[in-house]
Design a protein around this motif. Structure first.
Motif, PDB file in Angstrom:
ATOM      1  N   THR A  24     -36.491 -53.606 -17.962  1.00 42.17           N
ATOM      2  CA  THR A  24     -36.860 -53.471 -19.370  1.00 42.17           C
ATOM      3  C   THR A  24     -36.333 -52.132 -19.891  1.00 42.17           C
ATOM      4  O   THR A  24     -35.960 -51.248 -19.116  1.00 42.17           O
ATOM      5  N   GLY A  25     -36.336 -51.979 -21.198  1.00 42.05           N
ATOM      6  CA  GLY A  25     -35.890 -50.723 -21.780  1.00 42.05           C
ATOM      7  C   GLY A  25     -36.729 -49.547 -21.327  1.00 42.05           C
ATOM      8  O   GLY A  25     -36.215 -48.455 -21.052  1.00 42.05           O
ATOM      9  N   GLN A  26     -38.049 -49.739 -21.202  1.00 41.65           N
ATOM     10  CA  GLN A  26     -38.932 -48.648 -20.774  1.00 41.65           C
ATOM     11  C   GLN A  26     -38.649 -48.243 -19.335  1.00 41.65           C
ATOM     12  O   GLN A  26     -38.555 -47.053 -19.019  1.00 41.65           O
ATOM     13  N   THR A  27     -38.499 -49.243 -18.464  1.00 44.09           N
ATOM     14  CA  THR A  27     -38.194 -48.931 -17.063  1.00 44.09           C
ATOM     15  C   THR A  27     -36.851 -48.228 -16.942  1.00 44.09           C
ATOM     16  O   THR A  27     -36.696 -47.273 -16.160  1.00 44.09           O
ATOM     17  N   TYR A  28     -35.868 -48.682 -17.721  1.00 48.98           N
ATOM     18  CA  TYR A  28     -34.550 -48.043 -17.701  1.00 48.98           C
ATOM     19  C   TYR A  28     -34.655 -46.575 -18.125  1.00 48.98           C
ATOM     20  O   TYR A  28     -34.045 -45.692 -17.499  1.00 48.98           O
ATOM     21  N   ASN A  29     -35.423 -46.300 -19.172  1.00 46.44           N
ATOM     22  CA  ASN A  29     -35.605 -44.918 -19.621  1.00 46.44           C
ATOM     23  C   ASN A  29     -36.235 -44.053 -18.531  1.00 46.44           C
ATOM     24  O   ASN A  29     -35.852 -42.895 -18.331  1.00 46.44           O
ATOM     25  N   GLU A  30     -37.225 -44.615 -17.833  1.00 42.99           N
ATOM     26  CA  GLU A  30     -37.877 -43.864 -16.760  1.00 42.99           C
ATOM     27  C   GLU A  30     -36.910 -43.606 -15.605  1.00 42.99           C
ATOM     28  O   GLU A  30     -36.879 -42.499 -15.043  1.00 42.99           O
ATOM     29  N   LEU A  31     -36.130 -44.613 -15.229  1.00 45.95           N
ATOM     30  CA  LEU A  31     -35.143 -44.424 -14.158  1.00 45.95           C
ATOM     31  C   LEU A  31     -34.088 -43.396 -14.565  1.00 45.95           C
ATOM     32  O   LEU A  31     -33.694 -42.540 -13.764  1.00 45.95           O
ATOM     33  N   LEU A  32     -33.632 -43.474 -15.807  1.00 38.92           N
ATOM     34  CA  LEU A  32     -32.630 -42.540 -16.306  1.00 38.92           C
ATOM     35  C   LEU A  32     -33.151 -41.103 -16.252  1.00 38.92           C
ATOM     36  O   LEU A  32     -32.463 -40.177 -15.802  1.00 38.92           O
ATOM     37  N   THR A  33     -34.390 -40.922 -16.710  1.00 40.16           N
ATOM     38  CA  THR A  33     -34.992 -39.582 -16.722  1.00 40.16           C
ATOM     39  C   THR A  33     -35.160 -39.041 -15.310  1.00 40.16           C
ATOM     40  O   THR A  33     -34.803 -37.895 -15.019  1.00 40.16           O
ATOM     41  N   MET A  34     -35.700 -39.861 -14.421  1.00 42.38           N
ATOM     42  CA  MET A  34     -35.941 -39.414 -13.055  1.00 42.38           C
ATOM     43  C   MET A  34     -34.641 -39.206 -12.291  1.00 42.38           C
ATOM     44  O   MET A  34     -34.531 -38.278 -11.477  1.00 42.38           O
ATOM     45  N   HIS A  35     -33.647 -40.055 -12.535  1.00 43.80           N
ATOM     46  CA  HIS A  35     -32.359 -39.897 -11.869  1.00 43.80           C
ATOM     47  C   HIS A  35     -31.758 -38.533 -12.192  1.00 43.80           C
ATOM     48  O   HIS A  35     -31.359 -37.779 -11.291  1.00 43.80           O
ATOM     49  N   GLY A  36     -31.698 -38.205 -13.479  1.00 48.12           N
ATOM     50  CA  GLY A  36     -31.119 -36.919 -13.859  1.00 48.12           C
ATOM     51  C   GLY A  36     -31.942 -35.745 -13.365  1.00 48.12           C
ATOM     52  O   GLY A  36     -31.396 -34.741 -12.877  1.00 48.12           O
ATOM     53  N   THR A  37     -33.263 -35.847 -13.479  1.00 46.50           N
ATOM     54  CA  THR A  37     -34.133 -34.757 -13.044  1.00 46.50           C
ATOM     55  C   THR A  37     -34.018 -34.518 -11.551  1.00 46.50           C
ATOM     56  O   THR A  37     -33.897 -33.366 -11.087  1.00 46.50           O
ATOM     57  N   LEU A  38     -34.053 -35.593 -10.777  1.00 50.21           N
ATOM     58  CA  LEU A  38     -33.952 -35.454  -9.328  1.00 50.21           C
ATOM     59  C   LEU A  38     -32.604 -34.885  -8.912  1.00 50.21           C
ATOM     60  O   LEU A  38     -32.524 -33.981  -8.069  1.00 50.21           O
ATOM     61  N   MET A  39     -31.532 -35.413  -9.484  1.00 49.82           N
ATOM     62  CA  MET A  39     -30.204 -34.957  -9.078  1.00 49.82           C
ATOM     63  C   MET A  39     -30.000 -33.476  -9.378  1.00 49.82           C
ATOM     64  O   MET A  39     -29.521 -32.722  -8.518  1.00 49.82           O
ATOM     65  N   LEU A  40     -30.338 -33.043 -10.571  1.00 54.41           N
ATOM     66  CA  LEU A  40     -30.049 -31.668 -10.949  1.00 54.41           C
ATOM     67  C   LEU A  40     -31.002 -30.670 -10.322  1.00 54.41           C
ATOM     68  O   LEU A  40     -30.576 -29.613  -9.851  1.00 54.41           O
ATOM     69  N   PHE A  41     -32.291 -30.982 -10.329  1.00 59.10           N
ATOM     70  CA  PHE A  41     -33.277 -30.002  -9.909  1.00 59.10           C
ATOM     71  C   PHE A  41     -33.697 -30.146  -8.448  1.00 59.10           C
ATOM     72  O   PHE A  41     -34.044 -29.147  -7.810  1.00 59.10           O
ATOM     73  N   LEU A  42     -33.703 -31.366  -7.917  1.00 61.82           N
ATOM     74  CA  LEU A  42     -34.369 -31.605  -6.641  1.00 61.82           C
ATOM     75  C   LEU A  42     -33.458 -32.150  -5.555  1.00 61.82           C
ATOM     76  O   LEU A  42     -33.907 -32.309  -4.413  1.00 61.82           O
ATOM     77  N   ALA A  43     -32.212 -32.453  -5.845  1.00 61.07           N
ATOM     78  CA  ALA A  43     -31.300 -32.971  -4.831  1.00 61.07           C
ATOM     79  C   ALA A  43     -30.150 -32.000  -4.577  1.00 61.07           C
ATOM     80  O   ALA A  43     -30.025 -31.430  -3.488  1.00 61.07           O
ATOM     81  N   VAL A  44     -29.320 -31.787  -5.579  1.00 64.27           N
ATOM     82  CA  VAL A  44     -28.148 -30.929  -5.389  1.00 64.27           C
ATOM     83  C   VAL A  44     -28.560 -29.476  -5.156  1.00 64.27           C
ATOM     84  O   VAL A  44     -28.006 -28.799  -4.282  1.00 64.27           O
ATOM     85  N   THR A  45     -29.526 -28.984  -5.919  1.00 66.14           N
ATOM     86  CA  THR A  45     -29.955 -27.589  -5.748  1.00 66.14           C
ATOM     87  C   THR A  45     -30.415 -27.298  -4.320  1.00 66.14           C
ATOM     88  O   THR A  45     -29.939 -26.326  -3.713  1.00 66.14           O
ATOM     89  N   PRO A  46     -31.319 -28.089  -3.723  1.00 68.83           N
ATOM     90  CA  PRO A  46     -31.716 -27.777  -2.338  1.00 68.83           C
ATOM     91  C   PRO A  46     -30.601 -27.986  -1.325  1.00 68.83           C
ATOM     92  O   PRO A  46     -30.561 -27.293  -0.306  1.00 68.83           O
ATOM     93  N   LEU A  47     -29.694 -28.933  -1.569  1.00 72.72           N
ATOM     94  CA  LEU A  47     -28.575 -29.099  -0.640  1.00 72.72           C
ATOM     95  C   LEU A  47     -27.705 -27.849  -0.620  1.00 72.72           C
ATOM     96  O   LEU A  47     -27.255 -27.399   0.439  1.00 72.72           O
ATOM     97  N   LEU A  48     -27.469 -27.271  -1.799  1.00 74.92           N
ATOM     98  CA  LEU A  48     -26.713 -26.023  -1.858  1.00 74.92           C
ATOM     99  C   LEU A  48     -27.513 -24.869  -1.257  1.00 74.92           C
ATOM    100  O   LEU A  48     -26.963 -24.006  -0.565  1.00 74.92           O
ATOM    101  N   PHE A  49     -28.829 -24.840  -1.522  1.00 74.60           N
ATOM    102  CA  PHE A  49     -29.673 -23.799  -0.940  1.00 74.60           C
ATOM    103  C   PHE A  49     -29.713 -23.886   0.583  1.00 74.60           C
ATOM    104  O   PHE A  49     -29.911 -22.869   1.253  1.00 74.60           O
ATOM    105  N   ALA A  50     -29.538 -25.092   1.116  1.00 77.69           N
ATOM    106  CA  ALA A  50     -29.488 -25.239   2.573  1.00 77.69           C
ATOM    107  C   ALA A  50     -28.322 -24.439   3.142  1.00 77.69           C
ATOM    108  O   ALA A  50     -28.477 -23.686   4.119  1.00 77.69           O
ATOM    109  N   PHE A  51     -27.137 -24.580   2.543  1.00 78.96           N
ATOM    110  CA  PHE A  51     -25.982 -23.822   3.015  1.00 78.96           C
ATOM    111  C   PHE A  51     -26.161 -22.326   2.767  1.00 78.96           C
ATOM    112  O   PHE A  51     -25.799 -21.500   3.607  1.00 78.96           O
ATOM    113  N   MET A  52     -26.707 -21.977   1.602  1.00 76.59           N
ATOM    114  CA  MET A  52     -26.934 -20.558   1.316  1.00 76.59           C
ATOM    115  C   MET A  52     -27.857 -19.943   2.360  1.00 76.59           C
ATOM    116  O   MET A  52     -27.592 -18.856   2.893  1.00 76.59           O
TER     117      MET A  52
END
Length: 627
Positions: free
Chosen positions: A62-90
């Motif tokens: 549904t449109g609502q579910t899509y909006n929630e997935l879109l929001t969480m996808h971007g939030t997780l990728m930028l703040f909670l996925a890529v950042t800690p992966l880079l911090f792991a190497f640092m």
């Protein structure tokens, strides 16, 4: 009383060891695990969205579910996925590259990880309370205010606030570590590029996450306590949120990109068998990118109506940032030019980063023109541009670093056959997914739409894009298989330097001892390990005799402090939804007790650490000498 490493480790169970560790290497592994879990979660969300758009008028979501997935996808990728992966190497690599035994503040390092993790956990559990956040990862007001945003936006606001505290602590820690804990002879101009990018990124974090924290606090006050910062009818401004967010948001792009640049600047010279071309120029280009990164945020707001003069100024500054980026591109190319290149998986990821990132940069220059941005702004052209920077740049850089430093971190190599299969699946799948999205944008398909009508020329491009997503999913599965297979049957590293590399982290035994360096090394040149192999005696000259090595004590307090912040945030979220105030204030009370109680214990308890006896150090070194 000096206590040996072996005697010390016998006192702890495995779980307790990882919960209480302050060792930068173990914390790096924790970041790697947490980032991978969030990455997979965000990837599943992306796959579901692409399946929804695979056919016109699809009803999977549904449109609502899509909006929630879109929001969480971007939030997780930028703040909670890529950042800690880079911090792991640092966390793992930076202390080793500068010749230090740990970061400046080991306790704070552990605290930063657990605060980040529990903040991410708070965001993630919103699904169990009816819905995820649904206003986009940028949380534009008024969509994110209490009037329009669902309960998930409370989890977003409080979770990001908590997670951001951990990121800020890490940034401060890396700044102090790199400036104060370099080995003798490791001048600033001899720092490896990865350390330079870590230092610059840490400064960016301090200056960029602060306005984000302020904006999230204002949004929290609006949502939970009737504040009026973004309430237009009460004198607030919705555009104020855009300014606050993008003052953070564009430096955040470089917070993620610059460490990937640093990884490339380590991998390309190692497998080109050459010194990095233009080391000094690369340093100043990094500094210039960081400075200009704070001067371009309004190019995200060209369509808001700020005015032609302001738009023109920020368009020019957006063009200018391409210059130092171009310096880096040419220096990597000149490093490879004439080199004896080894095209293993790490080098494939690193070298393919260059043309892919250039394509993303070119489209960035296109949308930096304000009149053009009015045409492209809310279309899939922007989605394609952003992902060419994000996946074609940052993720390829992370994969390059993973395959390069994996033997250092885990004592064995990842399988090269599976690695190259992963690379080609990812690279081909990535271009299939996102290159056609440029065309979708030019045709006029709006971004953030959950469906579209048939017969508008969008069908075939969306189908191709989804097919590419399946290939990228297969690539991630191959990587997971590779990690498991290599752990069981992978090539064990018997020497400290399996790549014949150039920098200091490869000069110590594998696995890396808990104390890193038995004797702090004396650095005599840029690329100090390569210099000693060619001009020295094949090992680093010590700057001190073998002595008892002081080590910090492990502590459960960072875990408890972060757990307290989690309950504190959870209680605040429940204030406006619980039937009674007892449950919210009970949760807040638990959080306050855990957080402030742990702080009091940390303040009043004397903690002098422990020592590894020099005789034990000599024994360990004699049993595990690198080449």
């Amino acid at each position: 009383m000096a206590e040996t490493a072996v005697e010390y480790k016998k006192q702890k169970s495995v779980l307790w060891d990882w919960l209480t560790t302050v060792d930068h290497k173990k914390i790096a592994v924790l970041y790697l695990i947490a980032g991978t879990l969030f990455f997979i979660k965000a990837g599943v969300m992306a796959l579901l969205m692409r399946i929804q758009l695979m056919y016109p008028e699809n009803t999977l979501l549904t449109g609502q579910t899509y909006n929630e997935l879109l929001t969480m996808h971007g939030t997780l990728m930028l703040f909670l996925a890529v950042t800690p992966l880079l911090f792991a190497f640092m966390n793992y690599v930076v202390p080793l590259q500068i010749g230090a035994r740990d970061v400046a503040f080991p306790f704070v390092n552990a605290l930063a990880f657990w605060i980040f993790f529990f903040g991410g956990l708070l965001i993630s559990i919103s699904w169990f309370f009816g819905s995820g956040p649904d206003a986009g990862w940028f949380a534009y007001t008024p969509l994110s205010t209490r009037e329009y945003g669902n309960l998930g936006m409370d989890f977003y606001t409080l979770g990001l606030q908590i997670s951001g505290i951990g990121t800020l602590l890490s940034g401060i820690n890396f700044i102090v570590t790199i400036i104060n804990m370099r080995a003798p002879g490791m001048t600033m101009m001899r720092l490896p590029l990865f350390c330079w990018t870590t230092l610059v990124v840490s400064i960016l974090i301090v200056f960029a996450f602060t306005p984000l924290a302020a904006g999230l606090a204002m949004l929290m006050l609006d949502r939970l306590f009737g504040g009026q910062f973004f309430q237009v009818e009460n004198g607030g401004s919705v555009v104020l949120w855009q300014h606050i967010f993008w003052i953070f948001g564009h430096p955040e792009v470089y917070i993620l990109v610059l460490p990937a640049f640093g990884i490339l600047s380590e991998v390309i010279p190692a497998f080109s068998r050459k010194r990095l071309f233009g080391h000094t120029a690369m340093i100043f280009a990094t500094l210039l990118i960081a400075f200009l990164g704070f001067m371009v945020w309004v190019h995200h707001m060209f369509t808001v109506g700020i005015g032609p003069i302001t738009n023109s100024i920020f368009a020019i500054s957006s063009f200018a940032i391409a210059v130092p980026t171009g310096v880096k591109i040419f220096n990597w190319l000149f490093t490879m030019w004439g080199g004896k290149i080894t095209f293993n998986t790490a080098m494939l990821c690193a070298s393919s980063f260059v043309p892919t990132f250039v394509l993303g940069g070119v489209t960035g220059v296109m949308v930096a023109m304000a009149p053009v941005d009015h045409l492209y702004h809310d279309t899939y052209f922007i989605v394609a541009h952003f992902h060419y920077i994000f996946i074609g740049g940052i993720i390829l850089g992370i994969f390059a670093g993973l395959y390069y430093w994996y033997p250092l971190m885990f004592g064995h190599k990842l399988n090269e056959t599976l690695g190259k299969l992963m690379f080609w699946l990812m690279y081909v799948g990535f271009h299939l997914t996102f290159f056609v999205q440029h065309i979708l944008g030019l045709i006029g398909m709006p971004r953030r739409y959950f469906t579209y009508r048939a017969g508008e020329g969008l069908d075939i491009y969306n189908f191709i894009s989804t097919m590419g997503t399946f290939l990228m999913t297969a690539a991630v599965l191959v990587l997971v298989i590779n990690v498991i297979y290599s752990a069981v049957k992978g090539e064990r590293v018997k020497v400290g330097d399996p790549w014949d590399a150039r920098t200091l982290e490869w000069s110590i035994p594998s696995p890396v001892p808990e104390y890193n360096f038995a004797q702090v090394p004396q650095v005599r040149s840029l690329d100090p390990w390569f210099y000693e192999k060619v001009h020295g005696e094949g090992h680093m000259k010590p700057a001190e005799p073998v002595v008892d090595i002081h080590m910090p004590n492990p502590s459960i307090l960072p875990f408890l402090m972060a757990l307290g912040l989690f309950w504190w945030g959870f209680g605040l979220i429940l204030i406006n939804v619980a039937d009674t105030n007892i449950i919210p204030f009970l949760a807040i009370g638990v959080g306050v007790i855990l957080t402030f109680g742990s702080m009091i214990v940390r303040s009043v308890k004397e903690d002098h650490g422990w020592h590894i006896a020099k005789d034990k150090v000599k024994e360990i070194e004699n049993n595990s000498r690198p080449l």
